[in-house]
Design an enzyme around this catalytic site. Sequence first.
Site, short mmCIF file in Angstrom:
data_model
loop_
_atom_site.label_atom_id
_atom_site.label_comp_id
_atom_site.label_asym_id
_atom_site.label_seq_id
_atom_site.Cartn_x
_atom_site.Cartn_y
_atom_site.Cartn_z
N GLY A 353 0.73 -1.13 -0.07
CA GLY A 353 0.02 -0.05 -0.05
C GLY A 353 0.79 1.35 0.03
O GLY A 353 1.82 1.22 -0.23
N PHE A 355 1.97 2.76 2.43
CA PHE A 355 2.89 2.84 3.44
C PHE A 355 4.13 2.20 3.09
O PHE A 355 5.21 2.22 3.85
CB PHE A 355 2.25 2.15 4.87
CG PHE A 355 1.80 0.78 4.67
CD1 PHE A 355 2.58 -0.14 4.61
CD2 PHE A 355 0.34 0.81 4.24
CE1 PHE A 355 1.92 -1.56 4.42
CE2 PHE A 355 -0.11 -0.42 4.00
CZ PHE A 355 0.50 -1.54 4.00
N VAL A 358 4.44 -5.47 3.00
CA VAL A 358 4.65 -6.35 4.33
C VAL A 358 5.02 -7.92 3.64
O VAL A 358 4.44 -8.26 2.97
CB VAL A 358 3.28 -6.37 5.01
CG1 VAL A 358 3.15 -7.31 6.05
CG2 VAL A 358 2.73 -4.95 5.32
N LYS A 373 7.11 -5.28 8.36
CA LYS A 373 6.44 -4.04 7.35
C LYS A 373 7.37 -2.96 7.18
O LYS A 373 8.30 -2.58 8.22
CB LYS A 373 5.11 -3.58 8.43
CG LYS A 373 4.57 -2.16 7.82
CD LYS A 373 3.59 -1.75 8.82
CE LYS A 373 3.04 -0.57 8.21
NZ LYS A 373 1.83 0.03 9.08
N ASP A 469 -8.57 3.61 14.88
CA ASP A 469 -9.11 2.88 13.47
C ASP A 469 -9.57 1.59 14.00
O ASP A 469 -9.03 0.45 13.47
CB ASP A 469 -7.96 2.80 12.59
CG ASP A 469 -8.37 2.78 11.35
OD1 ASP A 469 -9.68 2.87 10.97
OD2 ASP A 469 -7.65 2.37 10.25
#
Length: 669
Positions: A353, A355, A358, A373, A469
């Site tokens: 993603g 970020f 992973v 990650k 979240d």
Amino acid sequence: MFPKNMFFFLILTLATASAEDEDFTYNGFGAAKLRLDGIAEITTNGLLMLTDTRQPAKGHAFLPTPIRFKNSTTGKALSFSTSFIFAMIPKYEDLFGHGIAFVLAQSADLSYALPSQFLGLFNSSNSYSSNQIVAIEFDSNLNPEFNDIDNNHVGIDVNSPKSISSLHAAYYTNDDGGGFKNLSLVSGKPIQAWIEYSHLDGLLNVTLAPIDVAKPGVPRLSSNVNLSSLISDSMYVGFSSSVGPFITSHYILGWSFKLNGRAKALDLSRLPSLPRTGSKSRLESWKIGLLIILAILFLLIITIGIILLVNSRIKFREVFEDWELEYGPQRFCFKDLFLATKGFRDQHLLGAGGFGKVYRGVLPNTGIQVAVKQVSHESRQGMREFIAEIVSIGRLRHRNLVQLLGYCRRKRELLLVYEFMPNSSLDKYLFNQPKSMLSWGQRFQIIKGVASALYYLHEGWEKVVVHRDIKASNILLDDQMNGRLGDFGLARLYDHGTDPQTTHVVGTLGYLAPELAKTGKATTSTDVFAFGGFLLEVACGRRPIEIRASEQDIVLVDKVLECWKAGTILEARDPNLGNEYIAEEMEMVLKLGLLCSHPNSSSRPPMRLVILILEREAPLPEISEDGWNGEISAMGEEGFVDIGMSDSSLLTMSPFSASTTESVPLTGR
């Protein structure tokens, strides 16, 4: 080809006949004559109980007279074989210690020994050095001062609490694939152990298996140990055990032993039964949980060490500054992570993603599965403060949180290492016609687990941690289908250094409390609001916002609210459950979801009360209609549409997901 196991036991039987063979079998200890001290005793039904609920304490059980372990002519140690079944039963599921050891000792006088991590065999002053001791430990605590590998291992100790050889507790299956399975020492279930020593090659084998599994053909731990130089002519044989601050009972159900041959198999039908354990009080567990956090903090302080990075190859060079020495236990070596992920190959990619990526990996030294990650550090604060925050979060300990194990820095890369969860995320079992449907019992247990984790983040730790979240895709499932709350605290880390007046709201549409649109400030109350949405999606099998649903059903809380007002709240339940649910529990969860989702933050219950309600130790408050009318639409117009998402929201996705709606499985210890 001559079978390996048959050859090993042939070696055992070839020991010299000049020594008298010792052979005994105890299927229960009702008639056994043992030398007991400490708090050890034989129960009325024949269990050998080494420790009970008293703490700290130690217990020993030895044969009353020593056995001659050396050949009188050659002076060499004789071969032996022993088999026993033991059980460790903690009073609380997530708080336990320490372990059991099978012992050969020159002297049975262990009055000098300490409990807790010394297993009733040693002490901190080396005053035990005059006693020759060889022990096989089954240790359920991680003690860095003894270089323990983890909190669930088997090891060989020679005159010291530091094992000369140890491995994670597990066993190999006897099927065609010869699989490898982890084994929890503190599961409360009986575990078989076999210990065999060959005097010809000095090989000491330790094998483990659950009580309902035949002896594996491959030992778990095998080490060359020259007992001839480590023991006296005669040695006492028996068991030792100890506990520290956290109550654990240790039992031996049966024991067989033979010198110069194979020990007889135990008769499982004649073994005594373990005592029944009642349900444990969660509130009492929280009190003990606070104590273990303090103990872990103290342990971290006294065990901080220096990680030496010795690797000349450029691809393994890391960023390492002097101030990071104090974070030694949380710092991973880049080489280990490189090897664990096979060089970060695409075959080990779990998700990607904004970020980063992973990867799934297996640590080379321990065999523990992890999720690695990759993160690009965008924070305006200094790297030193950022790492301090990561290490602080890494000290969080709760059975319903995904553990952040540590970090690694290399060039401009920051690598975060997490537990790996094998059963993926909860949303895959709730939405889009899943292949495996969760029962209501499983869902209710997951709800209670997530609630206890959130209560721990809000009130149970030394600092208040706002998750920001909470949603089904951030709830990961371990190998027992227990819910683990992931990605806690990281959103807060990525907001450091930003202007509080311009901070954008971080979160996921459908879980954002209406006051966030006005204040932009996340609180424990906004977490409770998101938890309310989570309760409804688990009970109803729907996401908080269904874009493709009919217009009147687009917001899940609206649908449940309508059913509640009409007196038909159970009609909002997940239709896939059919009639397989408990109506009282379902109604409680749906109403509690509405209460937590109340537009007025002052009407939402704190997580402390939520826990009591779920455990039926407090009544569900009446739900007031005040504040709902008019504010629901505001939630749709402001809370779901006009809220901006900053770049830092990238990290509010599950740390193991390829997108905001798909999580990657992780597993834990």
